[in-house]
Scaffold this motif. Sequence first.
Motif, PDB file in Angstrom:
ATOM      1  N   LYS A  20      27.258 -10.166  62.765  1.00 39.61           N
ATOM      2  CA  LYS A  20      26.627  -9.222  61.828  1.00 39.61           C
ATOM      3  C   LYS A  20      26.378  -9.947  60.516  1.00 39.61           C
ATOM      4  CE  LYS A  20      25.592  -5.216  59.792  1.00 39.61           C
ATOM      5  NZ  LYS A  20      25.450  -5.609  58.398  1.00 39.61           N
ATOM      6  N   ILE A  21      25.120  -9.966  60.123  1.00 37.60           N
ATOM      7  CA  ILE A  21      24.752 -10.525  58.823  1.00 37.60           C
ATOM      8  C   ILE A  21      24.422  -9.348  57.908  1.00 37.60           C
ATOM      9  CG2 ILE A  21      23.179 -12.037  57.563  1.00 37.60           C
ATOM     10  CD1 ILE A  21      24.729 -13.581  59.688  1.00 37.60           C
ATOM     11  N   THR A  22      25.092  -9.291  56.784  1.00 38.96           N
ATOM     12  CA  THR A  22      24.733  -8.275  55.791  1.00 38.96           C
ATOM     13  C   THR A  22      23.846  -8.966  54.769  1.00 38.96           C
ATOM     14  OG1 THR A  22      26.766  -7.092  56.201  1.00 38.96           O
ATOM     15  CG2 THR A  22      25.633  -6.605  54.129  1.00 38.96           C
ATOM     16  N   GLU A  33      26.447 -11.918  53.809  1.00 42.18           N
ATOM     17  CA  GLU A  33      27.822 -11.908  54.314  1.00 42.18           C
ATOM     18  C   GLU A  33      27.748 -12.033  55.832  1.00 42.18           C
ATOM     19  OE1 GLU A  33      30.396 -11.670  52.270  1.00 42.18           O
ATOM     20  OE2 GLU A  33      29.271 -11.153  50.448  1.00 42.18           O
ATOM     21  N   ILE A  34      28.727 -12.711  56.413  1.00 45.27           N
ATOM     22  CA  ILE A  34      28.734 -12.852  57.873  1.00 45.27           C
ATOM     23  C   ILE A  34      30.043 -12.321  58.451  1.00 45.27           C
ATOM     24  CG2 ILE A  34      29.510 -15.275  57.649  1.00 45.27           C
ATOM     25  CD1 ILE A  34      28.066 -15.818  60.322  1.00 45.27           C
ATOM     26  N   GLU A  35      29.906 -11.585  59.551  1.00 43.61           N
ATOM     27  CA  GLU A  35      31.072 -11.141  60.319  1.00 43.61           C
ATOM     28  C   GLU A  35      30.815 -11.532  61.762  1.00 43.61           C
ATOM     29  OE1 GLU A  35      32.500  -7.011  58.505  1.00 43.61           O
ATOM     30  OE2 GLU A  35      30.336  -7.083  58.737  1.00 43.61           O
ATOM     31  N   PHE A  75      27.307  -0.128  66.881  1.00 42.37           N
ATOM     32  CA  PHE A  75      28.284   0.129  65.809  1.00 42.37           C
ATOM     33  C   PHE A  75      28.252  -0.990  64.768  1.00 42.37           C
ATOM     34  CE2 PHE A  75      31.618   3.368  67.496  1.00 42.37           C
ATOM     35  CZ  PHE A  75      30.596   4.228  67.836  1.00 42.37           C
ATOM     36  N   ALA A  76      27.955  -2.201  65.204  1.00 40.16           N
ATOM     37  CA  ALA A  76      27.934  -3.328  64.249  1.00 40.16           C
ATOM     38  C   ALA A  76      26.830  -3.150  63.217  1.00 40.16           C
ATOM     39  CB  ALA A  76      27.756  -4.642  64.992  1.00 40.16           C
ATOM     40  N   ARG A  77      25.813  -2.371  63.573  1.00 43.48           N
ATOM     41  CA  ARG A  77      24.713  -2.152  62.628  1.00 43.48           C
ATOM     42  C   ARG A  77      25.223  -1.575  61.305  1.00 43.48           C
ATOM     43  NH1 ARG A  77      21.796  -2.328  59.318  1.00 43.48           N
ATOM     44  NH2 ARG A  77      19.600  -1.739  59.098  1.00 43.48           N
TER      45      ARG A  77
END
Length: 306
Positions: A24-26, A33-35, A72-74
């Motif tokens: 997930k990139i915000t 941000e990366i998760e 959900f990651a969205r």
Amino acid sequence: MTTTNSKIILGKNQYGKAEVRVVKITRSTDRHEIEDLNVTSQLRGDFDAAHFEGDNSHVVPTDTQKNTVYGFARDGIGSPEEFLIRLANHFTSSFSWVSGGRWEAEQYAWERIISHGAPHDHSFVRKGQEVRNAVVTKDGDNVYVISGLNDLTVLKSTQSGFVGYPKDRFTTLAETTDRILATDVSARWRYNNEAIASGAIDFNKAYDDVKALLLEGFSEEYSYALQQTLFQMAQKVLDAHPEIDEIRFSTPNNHHFLVDLTPFGLDNPGEVFFAADRPYGLIEANFQRETISDAGNSWDGIAGFC
Ligand SMILES: O=c1[nH]c(=O)c2[nH]c(=O)[nH]c2[nH]1
């Protein structure tokens, strides 16, 4: 001959999708941000009919479980614990026969690449990954030194594209000017023989500096292909280190595919990705000065480079 059916009962069971690789990139600001998680979802509950009768009316597909992770990651991941609790509550509240389950995640930690002394906005390096290596060869009076590293995992979440390639009837890849570029850098560099003989090389300092330059070279410029980025990394090293004659790279192109969230009524403006582990592109290139010292047989036995 007669057979009797033994009375069999179903013991412990669970099922789901293992190792859903979600990145997930915000990107709500220029500072991304990366998760990065590896998620396993497994449901427990009343699945007798599926096992005994082939009746799948209770079998929430593992494919759906995977899609739920991406959907959900969205909204962001937050922490692995919160993310898994969200999944657990979702499956148990949506399907009455799902009484519980097991949800597991591994989280890969990334930190910002330090480029020119400052943390970069959208270039990241995996924490504590690389392994340093060195090979010394002595042949008569000649001493050769090849230094390197493996598994320096890096990712840029924008400023990378891939366009202009030839198309034929087997081409399905869409051109893009904004993609994730990620790789595990393996590099080896060979020191100039005279510089080695002078005894003036501080190998620890050189290593730290080459690693920093590789990271800067990866971060700095827009990437038109991993091939070009390798050249930019090599140029940084060879420009700053006259005592290095040549550098070789072997780098997988760790593909990140944008997940289509439209079937779930969600958009995906470059935020949720499937991190595939194979197949991967494998990009290898050697760069050297026009004139270099004799390498002798120093590269013999160094596997994994072309
Ligand atoms: O950076 C890239 N280099 C390639 O050679 C290539 N081929 C491909 O399909 N994607 C990419 N990306």
